[in-house]
Design an enzyme around this catalytic site. Sequence first.
Site, PDB file in Angstrom:
ATOM      1  N   TYR A 293       0.846  -1.194   0.000  1.00  0.00           N
ATOM      2  CA  TYR A 293       0.000   0.000   0.000  1.00  0.00           C
ATOM      3  C   TYR A 293       0.877   1.238   0.000  1.00  0.00           C
ATOM      4  CZ  TYR A 293       1.121  -0.920   4.854  1.00  0.00           C
ATOM      5  OH  TYR A 293       1.810  -1.211   5.995  1.00  0.00           O
TER       6      TYR A 293
ATOM      7  N   ASN B 101       9.243  -5.497   9.279  1.00  0.00           N
ATOM      8  CA  ASN B 101       9.990  -4.263   9.528  1.00  0.00           C
ATOM      9  C   ASN B 101      11.335  -4.658  10.134  1.00  0.00           C
ATOM     10  OD1 ASN B 101       7.873  -2.126   9.032  1.00  0.00           O
ATOM     11  ND2 ASN B 101       6.851  -3.209  10.706  1.00  0.00           N
TER      12      ASN B 101
ATOM     13  N   TYR C  99      14.426  -3.086  11.688  1.00  0.00           N
ATOM     14  CA  TYR C  99      14.948  -1.814  12.199  1.00  0.00           C
ATOM     15  C   TYR C  99      16.395  -1.981  12.634  1.00  0.00           C
ATOM     16  CZ  TYR C  99       9.923  -0.871  13.102  1.00  0.00           C
ATOM     17  OH  TYR C  99       8.560  -0.709  13.008  1.00  0.00           O
TER      18      TYR C  99
ATOM     19  N   HIS D  35       1.620   6.806  14.153  1.00  0.00           N
ATOM     20  CA  HIS D  35       0.592   6.637  13.115  1.00  0.00           C
ATOM     21  C   HIS D  35      -0.528   5.762  13.663  1.00  0.00           C
ATOM     22  CE1 HIS D  35       2.924   2.935  12.940  1.00  0.00           C
ATOM     23  NE2 HIS D  35       1.832   2.366  12.458  1.00  0.00           N
TER      24      HIS D  35
ATOM     25  N   HIS E 101       0.439   5.125  17.523  1.00  0.00           N
ATOM     26  CA  HIS E 101       1.567   4.358  18.052  1.00  0.00           C
ATOM     27  C   HIS E 101       2.770   4.567  17.149  1.00  0.00           C
ATOM     28  CE1 HIS E 101      -0.412   1.584  15.186  1.00  0.00           C
ATOM     29  NE2 HIS E 101       0.808   1.141  14.930  1.00  0.00           N
TER      30      HIS E 101
ATOM     31  N   ARG F 226      16.116  -4.862  15.540  1.00  0.00           N
ATOM     32  CA  ARG F 226      14.875  -5.553  15.889  1.00  0.00           C
ATOM     33  C   ARG F 226      14.059  -5.737  14.619  1.00  0.00           C
ATOM     34  NH1 ARG F 226       9.661  -3.502  16.518  1.00  0.00           N
ATOM     35  NH2 ARG F 226       8.247  -5.017  17.436  1.00  0.00           N
TER      36      ARG F 226
HETATM   37  C1  OGA Z   1       3.443  -0.934  11.681  1.00  0.00           C
HETATM   38  C2  OGA Z   1       3.854  -0.863  13.090  1.00  0.00           C
HETATM   39  C3  OGA Z   1       5.309  -1.669  14.822  1.00  0.00           C
HETATM   40  C4  OGA Z   1       6.506  -2.544  14.962  1.00  0.00           C
HETATM   41  O1  OGA Z   1       4.193  -1.522  10.860  1.00  0.00           O
HETATM   42  O2  OGA Z   1       2.360  -0.402  11.366  1.00  0.00           O
HETATM   43  O3  OGA Z   1       3.200  -0.220  13.853  1.00  0.00           O
HETATM   44  O4  OGA Z   1       6.661  -3.110  16.034  1.00  0.00           O
HETATM   45  N1  OGA Z   1       4.944  -1.564  13.468  1.00  0.00           N
HETATM   46  O5  OGA Z   1       7.288  -2.650  14.015  1.00  0.00           O
HETATM   47 MN    MN Z   2       1.288   0.378  13.033  1.00  0.00          MN
END
Ligand code: OGA
Ligand code: MN
Length: 322
Positions: free
Chosen positions: A78, A130, A132, A141, A207, A218
């Site tokens: 998206y 994700n 990081y 967001h 959040h 992470r």
């Molecule tokens: C998201 C989110 C939190 C995380 O991808 O929308 O809020 O822990 N991720 O990575």
């Molecule tokens: Mn989120």
Amino acid sequence: MGTGNDHACHQWEAEDPEVASKVRESCKVHTGFWSEEACAKIEADIESLAVMAKAGHFREKTVDRTPLRSKYFFGYGYTYGSQISKKGDEQILPPELIDPVPDFIYDKLILPLEEQGMVREGWINSAVVNDYRPGGMIVSHVDPPKLFARPIFISSFFAEGRLVFGSRFSFPNKGGPPHTTAPKCICPMPRGSLTIMDGFSADGITHGIRPQDLEGRRVSIVLRHVFPNAPRLGQMPSTLDMRQQPLLSCNSEPLPRPSSEQAVAAGPKIAAEEIDEFGRRRPARGAGDATDRQKAALARLQGRSRKTQASAPRSRSRSPQR
Ligand code: OGA
Ligand code: MN
């Protein structure tokens, strides 16, 4: 010093007690949900994603890499962040630009949730990974409610991350770390935890994760249900909005899909052959009735994707790995 919630917040940061209790009622962190053994296997699979990304094995819009984090979209992608002009404008990307959910995510994460009855079979149709690095973050967001059903499942690997609620991010120094206001609630998500966000925590407050909320590299795997009739890039807003129907909860029995005739009955001027299986109006050939802005966005997205589109979409495998 034990104040009872030292474990739940940074000592020097006072939460807003009322907000924090509403968040904790609706955002459950299940620590140790994924065993050490499960974590180790999933983490090895996550490493292979980076190898595949480097080797260029993913479709055009599966991977989004920035210096401090990589994002992988599976099942659905998206538009987000700077790709959209305003909040609420998020749209699903053309499916051919996104890889299907990898087998390891299905076998090792989705299937266990289904088998424990936490979600209905097939309900989770999107996975975002994700990755990081230290210093990374995710700006505060709300996951777009037009795109994603609730609840939202977040699994944490490699190291702890803390989800902060109600903290505003600003960027006074371009390219530098953000300035953030004090969070109203901080939820630690240790390695191996499963966080389930619903209700107030998902819809009533933002959040995010600040750089200081990451204890090293992470990786989160976010599992969600994308509404298949959510707005799509290159498609006119539908006159038929299935989301006005009662929502399916994530673990209820599936409702029968309305037939084309029922869909037509809801929108008088549309012929049956213009309605697809989800009750959406089919886009005209060549996205003929998309706005110029949408057409331009679609062309931008597809411009660099010709090479990666050679492989046909792979159907999702449910068979266990060898
Ligand atoms: C998201 C989110 C939190 C995380 O991808 O929308 O809020 O822990 N991720 O990575
Ligand atoms: Mn989120």
